[in-house]
Design an enzyme around this catalytic site. Sequence first.
Site, PDB file in Angstrom:
ATOM      1  N   GLY A  48      -1.490  35.125 107.730  1.00 26.62           N
ATOM      2  CA  GLY A  48      -0.537  35.832 106.879  1.00 26.62           C
ATOM      3  C   GLY A  48       0.878  35.676 107.383  1.00 26.62           C
ATOM      4  O   GLY A  48       1.817  35.441 106.597  1.00 26.62           O
ATOM      5  N   TYR A  51     -19.930  40.145 105.024  1.00 32.33           N
ATOM      6  CA  TYR A  51     -18.701  39.345 105.054  1.00 32.33           C
ATOM      7  C   TYR A  51     -18.809  38.162 104.094  1.00 32.33           C
ATOM      8  O   TYR A  51     -17.913  37.926 103.279  1.00 32.33           O
ATOM      9  CB  TYR A  51     -18.425  38.847 106.471  1.00 32.33           C
ATOM     10  CG  TYR A  51     -17.299  37.841 106.527  1.00 32.33           C
ATOM     11  CD1 TYR A  51     -15.970  38.247 106.485  1.00 32.33           C
ATOM     12  CD2 TYR A  51     -17.571  36.467 106.583  1.00 32.33           C
ATOM     13  CE1 TYR A  51     -14.936  37.320 106.510  1.00 32.33           C
ATOM     14  CE2 TYR A  51     -16.543  35.537 106.617  1.00 32.33           C
ATOM     15  CZ  TYR A  51     -15.222  35.969 106.578  1.00 32.33           C
ATOM     16  OH  TYR A  51     -14.209  35.036 106.599  1.00 32.33           O
TER      17      TYR A  51
END
Length: 300
Positions: free
Chosen positions: A26, A174
């Site tokens: 990010g 996940y």
Amino acid sequence: MSWTKEDMTQQSGKTVVITGAHKGIGYETSLAFAENGATVILAVSDFHKGKSIQEKILSVFPDAKVDVMYLDLNELESIHEFAKEYKTNYRTLSILILNESIHSVQQRKTKEGFESHFGVNFLGHFALTGLLLDLLKITPNSRVITIGDKLSGKTKLSFGHFKGSKNYQPDKFYTQSKLANLLFAKHLDEKFKEYNIQTISVCCQTPTDSKKVDSARSKVKSSKSTSNDEVKDKEKHKFPLTVLYAATSSSLLGGEFIGPSKNKSNTPSELSTLKKMYDKNVAHNLWQVSENLCGVNYKF
């Protein structure tokens, strides 16, 4: 044909929202867009870390336009507040990058009681996209980038178990959340085309060596004598090219799954994974269930 960060076009005039921008990929993505002139909104669950990242980016690119906004994907109220605040401050949304991801070994739940992988990695992003859809629709050539992962063909969605189970297996939940992301990204693009909306949706797989990237980047940070030019030079090979390519390449039509090339480890290319795993009926059912679970109805 190879593609590098230097092939990334200028992003001046564009607004880019990146979730989970306070760490790892990010941050790297935010840095690249800031360097190329975009207005970057760091959507972060840790505001203090977000401010630190903002300062770090501005130390390298003093003229960059970087904003920090609080977003906790564990909580639907926070997602609504983020969307409301964003619309107060901005009138367009060029690129929405759904990057935030968790992989926890412990069973946790969101405030609304959803299993945390499903809630954060998928459902929170589903709600966020729906709440920002009106701005995406009015922004020319906008796009939504969803982060998937390399999955086995045996990965399936367990409808009815989105709040967890007694026999908790973190890896299973996940991978289920990442499969949901793949299905969402493809189905979203189909809806854009169905309603003649110019926005496109692209899914991508991040580099597998991101931990090594983080370690190398930390070494750069720890060197107090490193100049800005040296920082730029040392970090230029550490950007998540698959994400940047998916977010900016003019050759994409929407609906693709971009990942590292088999021949060149970090060169972006279209993968066949999504085409093999995509089931329109399952994607449609997931969409309907998700709207009901989060209370956000998409208005195309």
